[in-house]
Design an enzyme around this catalytic site. Structure first.
Site, PDB file in Angstrom:
ATOM      1  CB  VAL A  20      -0.945   0.011   1.225  1.00 20.85           C
ATOM      2  CG1 VAL A  20      -1.749   1.302   1.266  1.00 20.85           C
ATOM      3  CG2 VAL A  20      -1.876  -1.190   1.177  1.00 20.85           C
ATOM      4  CG  ASP A  38       9.151  -0.327   5.942  1.00 21.21           C
ATOM      5  OD1 ASP A  38       8.027  -0.457   5.417  1.00 21.21           O
ATOM      6  OD2 ASP A  38       9.668  -1.209   6.667  1.00 21.21           O
ATOM      7  NE  ARG A  43       9.281  -2.571   0.639  1.00 19.14           N
ATOM      8  CZ  ARG A  43       8.833  -2.820  -0.563  1.00 19.14           C
ATOM      9  NH1 ARG A  43       9.560  -3.526  -1.421  1.00 19.14           N
ATOM     10  NH2 ARG A  43       7.639  -2.393  -0.958  1.00 19.14           N
ATOM     11  CB  THR A  89      -4.489  -3.558  10.585  1.00 19.84           C
ATOM     12  OG1 THR A  89      -4.999  -3.496   9.235  1.00 19.84           O
ATOM     13  CG2 THR A  89      -4.077  -2.178  11.023  1.00 19.84           C
ATOM     14  CB  THR A 124      -7.991  -2.775   6.710  1.00 20.38           C
ATOM     15  OG1 THR A 124      -7.770  -2.597   5.308  1.00 20.38           O
ATOM     16  CG2 THR A 124      -9.397  -3.308   6.935  1.00 20.38           C
ATOM     17  CB  CYS A 264      -7.719  -7.767   1.939  1.00 20.64           C
ATOM     18  SG  CYS A 264      -6.611  -6.354   1.744  1.00 20.64           S
ATOM     19  NE  ARG A 335       0.941  -9.158   3.341  1.00 25.88           N
ATOM     20  CZ  ARG A 335       0.557  -7.900   3.142  1.00 25.88           C
ATOM     21  NH1 ARG A 335       0.425  -7.082   4.167  1.00 25.88           N
ATOM     22  NH2 ARG A 335       0.293  -7.476   1.929  1.00 25.88           N
TER      23      ARG A 335
END
Length: 426
Positions: A20, A38, A43, A89, A124, A264, A335
């Site tokens: 995102v 981050d 990364r 989240t 989210t 998600c 994930r």
């Protein structure tokens, strides 16, 4: 107070550079000075070289974003006037919301907040989380007062990992703010980078709820066709044949059965359920759908085992190949992948299970799940092969060459292969 857009003082800080945050930082970096932060320094170092391991942002896109800078140093956020939080989240082992990263990011942002600053959340959450959970942390860390000294907004992410047609600028964006002025500011901010347009929600809580139900709705619909697959399997009917026939009706919703993983659809319904239970309502449809979808890996494993027994194959000590480890096709995201659940169920039967996935990082899979991917599947080696993820690379594989014998079972879980060359579909 919120005059950054017109005064030229705007500097944006993106907190979290995953699926995102990175595309968002790239787009904002085309317009204004943008800091991408981050906590993962590896990364950050890769992004500085124009390398994105998620494959969401191309090397050319990095070059087109002239005002973005990546950092792992929190002090670099001090000059920002708008902070956008895009951290994960997830849920914990009890399937309850895990706000650890979100609240940690809020404390970090709060330490740098100044009068007139804006904090926008994209992670989210459940309805009310921004103002009930995050704002108190911001106030405590900054010593400032909400809606007097600083303001908040919520604009839920709608990134679809692996989708090269609908990137962040091509997806209509919901916006909201803590005051009418803040709401207008947030909408104007995103309008500069979102070509698909924006939709101003009447409140932060409405925007939070809209995000929660988007994925809960998909989850429930998929659980319905998954339940149909369970029923039709017992009736000896091919589920995809039924769905294709039903889809000839103009208003039939074309959902397909399968594994529901990822960050998600398999997670967000638990956030909505958590909030519902906190106000005294037990959501029956949402949680029922979750149970069906969470149990699909067990159904898949057992269907393979039964087919192998019918074919006269031994179960204990047999060799099975799972093609795919990620949660969806043509995407490296592992994930909450449900392939791991199939792996664990099959190894519980005493089977030797290989997983092959050219998209997944072998190091990440081992670190997260303790499973070592094979570099290449062995020819003439397997008593069972399951296509678990429909990567493009798998669609041209000759799966029969991977089978030990003519008795070996080829299970097309995605129903994308030539049905004459597979033993069964979902």
């Amino acid at each position: 107070m919120l005059s950054h857009l017109s005064s030229g003082q705007l500097q944006i800080g993106i907190i979290g550079l995953g699926y995102v945050g990175l595309p968002l930082a790239i787009e904002f970096g085309k317009e204004w000075p943008t800091i991408g932060f981050d906590i993962n320094q590896v990364r950050v170092d890769a992004l500085r070289k124009g390398i994105d391991h998620t494959r969401e942002v191309s090397e050319q896109a990095f070059g087109a974003s002239q005002h973005v800078r990546f950092t792992g140093n929190m002090a670099d956020l001090a000059a920002c006037t708008v902070y956008i939080v895009t951290v994960p989240t997830p849920i914990d082992k009890y399937k309850s919301p895990d706000l650890t990263a979100l609240l940690a990011a809020s404390r970090m942002v709060g330490a740098h907040l100044k009068r007139g600053d804006l904090v926008v959340y994209e992670s989210t959450v459940y309805p009310g989380c921004t103002e009930e959970d995050c704002v108190p942390v911001l106030e405590a860390a900054s010593g400032l007062r909400y809606n007097d000294d600083f303001f908040c907004g919520y604009s839920p992410e709608r990134i679809n990992p692996g989708d090269k047609e609908r990137n962040v600028s091509q997806i209509l964006k919901i916006t909201s703010g803590s005051t009418p002025a803040a709401a207008r500011y947030v909408d104007q901010l995103y309008s500069r980078i979102i070509k698909a347009g924006t939709y101003p929600a009447p409140s932060i809580k409405v925007a939070e709820a809209a995000k929660a139900i988007e994925n809960a709705q998909r989850d429930v619909n998929i659980s319905f066709v998954n339940e149909l697959a369970l029923i039709f399997d017992r009736l000896g009917i091919d589920t995809m044949d039924v769905l294709e026939a039903a889809a000839t009706k103009w208003n039939f919703l074309k959902f397909r059965p399968g594994l529901v993983g990822g960050h998600c659809i398999s997670v967000d319904p638990y956030y909505l359920a958590h909030k519902a239970q906190s106000v005294g309502y037990h959501p029956q449809v949402i949680l029922s759908g979750r149970r069906v979808n969470d149990d699909m890996p067990i159904y898949v494993a057992n269907k393979l085992v039964k087919a192998m027994i019918r074919a006269g194959l031994s179960i204990a000590g047999s060799s099975v190949l799972l093609l795919g480890a990620t949660f969806k096709e043509n995407c490296p995201d592992i994930r909450n992948t449900k392939v791991v659940d199939i792996y664990q169920e099959l190894t519980g039967f005493g089977m030797k299970v290989d997983i092959y996935d050219p998209w997944a990082s072998a190091d990440e899979v081992y670190a997260e799940y303790g499973i070592r991917l094979v570099e290449q599947p062995g020819r003439c080696r397997y008593d069972g092969v399951i296509l678990t993820v429909a990567h493009d690379e798998f669609l041209t594989l000759d799966l029969q060459e991977l089978c030990r014998s003519e008795l070996s079972i080829i299970y097309d879980l995605k129903s994308v292969l030539d049905r004459t060359k597979v033993s069964m579909r979902i």
